[in-house]
Scaffold this active site. Structure first.
Site, PDB file in Angstrom:
ATOM      1  N   ASP A 150      -2.624 -18.340   2.362  1.00  0.00           N
ATOM      2  CA  ASP A 150      -3.815 -19.009   1.812  1.00  0.00           C
ATOM      3  C   ASP A 150      -4.332 -20.056   2.807  1.00  0.00           C
ATOM      4  O   ASP A 150      -5.538 -20.193   3.019  1.00  0.00           O
ATOM      5  CB  ASP A 150      -3.545 -19.619   0.429  1.00  0.00           C
ATOM      6  CG  ASP A 150      -2.150 -20.191   0.288  1.00  0.00           C
ATOM      7  OD1 ASP A 150      -1.339 -20.041   1.218  1.00  0.00           O
ATOM      8  OD2 ASP A 150      -1.862 -20.819  -0.746  1.00  0.00           O
ATOM      9  N   ASP A 193     -10.318  -8.467   8.408  1.00  0.00           N
ATOM     10  CA  ASP A 193     -11.751  -8.370   8.112  1.00  0.00           C
ATOM     11  C   ASP A 193     -12.419  -9.736   8.220  1.00  0.00           C
ATOM     12  O   ASP A 193     -13.557  -9.842   8.689  1.00  0.00           O
ATOM     13  CB  ASP A 193     -11.974  -7.784   6.712  1.00  0.00           C
ATOM     14  CG  ASP A 193     -12.108  -6.270   6.776  1.00  0.00           C
ATOM     15  OD1 ASP A 193     -11.657  -5.693   7.790  1.00  0.00           O
ATOM     16  OD2 ASP A 193     -12.661  -5.664   5.841  1.00  0.00           O
ATOM     17  N   TYR A 229       0.820  -1.213   0.000  1.00  0.00           N
ATOM     18  CA  TYR A 229       0.000   0.000   0.000  1.00  0.00           C
ATOM     19  C   TYR A 229       0.859   1.270   0.000  1.00  0.00           C
ATOM     20  O   TYR A 229       0.344   2.361  -0.237  1.00  0.00           O
ATOM     21  CB  TYR A 229      -0.951   0.022   1.205  1.00  0.00           C
ATOM     22  CG  TYR A 229      -1.940  -1.126   1.241  1.00  0.00           C
ATOM     23  CD1 TYR A 229      -2.128  -1.936   0.122  1.00  0.00           C
ATOM     24  CD2 TYR A 229      -2.692  -1.389   2.368  1.00  0.00           C
ATOM     25  CE1 TYR A 229      -3.030  -2.998   0.152  1.00  0.00           C
ATOM     26  CE2 TYR A 229      -3.597  -2.440   2.407  1.00  0.00           C
ATOM     27  CZ  TYR A 229      -3.757  -3.248   1.285  1.00  0.00           C
ATOM     28  OH  TYR A 229      -4.654  -4.286   1.333  1.00  0.00           O
ATOM     29  N   LYS A 286       3.819 -15.550   2.516  1.00  0.00           N
ATOM     30  CA  LYS A 286       3.712 -16.276   1.242  1.00  0.00           C
ATOM     31  C   LYS A 286       5.146 -16.513   0.775  1.00  0.00           C
ATOM     32  O   LYS A 286       5.554 -16.099  -0.318  1.00  0.00           O
ATOM     33  CB  LYS A 286       2.900 -15.419   0.251  1.00  0.00           C
ATOM     34  CG  LYS A 286       2.499 -16.121  -1.018  1.00  0.00           C
ATOM     35  CD  LYS A 286       1.398 -17.130  -0.833  1.00  0.00           C
ATOM     36  CE  LYS A 286       1.128 -17.874  -2.130  1.00  0.00           C
ATOM     37  NZ  LYS A 286       0.267 -19.055  -1.950  1.00  0.00           N
ATOM     38  N   ASP A 343      -4.723  -6.734   6.269  1.00  0.00           N
ATOM     39  CA  ASP A 343      -5.932  -6.005   5.901  1.00  0.00           C
ATOM     40  C   ASP A 343      -7.051  -7.000   5.606  1.00  0.00           C
ATOM     41  O   ASP A 343      -8.180  -6.895   6.120  1.00  0.00           O
ATOM     42  CB  ASP A 343      -5.615  -5.151   4.654  1.00  0.00           C
ATOM     43  CG  ASP A 343      -6.751  -4.248   4.254  1.00  0.00           C
ATOM     44  OD1 ASP A 343      -7.713  -4.111   5.040  1.00  0.00           O
ATOM     45  OD2 ASP A 343      -6.694  -3.673   3.152  1.00  0.00           O
TER      46      ASP A 343
END
Ligand code: NAD
Length: 360
Positions: free
Chosen positions: A227, A255, A146, A195, A251
């Site tokens: 994942d 959620d 980001y 990852k 992020d």
């Protein structure tokens, strides 16, 4: 010695839930014979109305001078509020970004805890909800994808977009240290989520987190691919204590965690810098649709105050006291409108705070 706490009531339901949380904090400080000074600070729309800007230099300085900040939430209805006629850099949200930046907050803490009484709001399988869970996400907040360099250009006649994901070892180390420190105050386990089978940045996270782990022999480190973590959070969230991860993975996963925990009105959060200082706030927004009615759920803000006491003031028992009191209130059948179900007693914001105080 007195603690100094900055209070940002903010907009919408913010002033109502912060007043409720302050009452609870006062009761807990009294119980532990601690003195506290509060400084009320304007931010967001409330600051625009008075000063024309969402965060003044003075407000930032007041926050910096405190031991910790408790915030309600900021912002209004984007369609009807005059704040959104202003240019983006003058809107309420710009104040929050400036505050986070000005305070150097790089680690975001989002707990997901399932209260047995609210199991019905949990979308997971019954046996998973029955087992319960108590997970703390530590998300790096100021680096990664980001904040990397980005551009779009035409390459070989095709529109091509590039986003860069950059971390240096210092950014990783300070986030990892936070996660291990927090694990020490909880059940002593950190799961690094990455990852690393694909990304160089993840391989750096692994290397640095393994180095940090050597300083915390009492904390157990495990590593999981992102994942797999996304699946495990819905299959068996009870396996996690502290989940440490980079900005974008955090992020998305945070959620997912708020969803499995049920109501937004129950979820506290914190953003920390290198010292013990932090900004504590409910995960939800300013809920302009119910503002001023005295019906908002103050529990997320009350638990945020509990986190403030635990992580910024080292009052670990205070957090436990508050969380246990919340559990008792729920077990006794009291609910605000957002978590209400048949057979329970509906209460408003201030009454919920009083019921929690009675059970401290
Ligand atoms: P919201 O979280 O404010 O509201 C979503 C829904 O949840 C609404 O129906 C609301 O009534 C309900 N709700 C939220 N908190 C509640 C509580 N404590 N008790 C009972 N019900 C509650 O999200 P939104 O409507 O998308 O945003 C409203 C404003 O809040 C916007 O201006 C947005 O930018 C701002 N916002 C601020 C923050 C922050 O201050 N950190 C975070 C998110 C959104």
């Amino acid at each position: 010695m007195a603690y100094n706490i900055a209070l940002i009531p903010g907009d919408g339901i913010g002033p109502e839930v912060v007043a409720a949380a302050k009452k609870v904090m006062d009761a807990v400080f009294k119980k532990y014979d601690k003195t506290v000074n509060y400084k009320e600070v304007l931010m967001g729309g409330a600051s625009i109305d008075v000063h024309g800007v969402p965060l003044t230099e003075e407000a930032l300085a007041d926050c910096k001078a405190s031991d910790a900040v408790l915030m309600g939430s900021i912002g209004g209805d984007a369609k009807t509020s005059p704040w959104y006629q202003l240019e983006p850099s003058k809107r309420p949200e710009a104040g929050l970004l400036a505050l986070r930046k000005g305070l150097g907050l790089f680690a975001n803490l989002r707990p997901a805890y399932l209260y047995p009484e609210l199991k019905a709001a949990c979308p997971l399988k019954e046996e998973v909800a029955d087992a319960g869970f108590d997970v703390m996400m530590v998300r790096e907040l100021t680096g990664g994808l980001y904040f990397g360099e980005r551009h779009t250009e035409v390459v070989d006649g095709l529109r091509t977009a590039v986003d860069t994901l950059t971390y240096n070892e210092e950014e990783v180390r300070r986030a990892a240290v936070k996660a291990f420190e927090i694990a020490r105050k909880r059940r002593g386990q950190v799961t690094l989520v990455d990852k690393a089978n694909v990304l160089d940045s993840s391989r750096l996270w692994r290397a640095v987190t393994n180095e940090v782990a050597k300083d915390y022999p009492d904390v157990e480190l495990s590593i999981m691919l992102v994942d797999n973590c996304a699946m495990q959070l819905v299959k068996n969230p009870a396996q996690f204590d502290v989940v440490l991860t980079e900005n974008m993975f955090g992020d998305i996963l945070s959620d997912e965690m708020s969803m499995i925990a049920g109501s937004i009105g129950m979820l506290p959060s914190a953003s920390l810098n290198e010292s013990k200082f932090g900004l504590y706030e409910p995960s939800g927004g300013s809920a302009p649709d119910i503002a001023g009615q005295g019906i908002a759920n103050p529990i997320a803000t009350i638990l945020s105050a509990g986190m403030l006491m635990k992580y910024s003031l080292d009052m670990d028992e205070a957090f436990d006291d508050i969380q246990n009191a919340v559990k008792k209130v729920l077990a006794d059948g009291f609910r605000t409108i957002d978590i209400f179900s048949e057979g329970c007693t509906k209460v408003g914001t201030a009454e919920m705070a009083d019921l929690i105080i009675e059970r401290l």
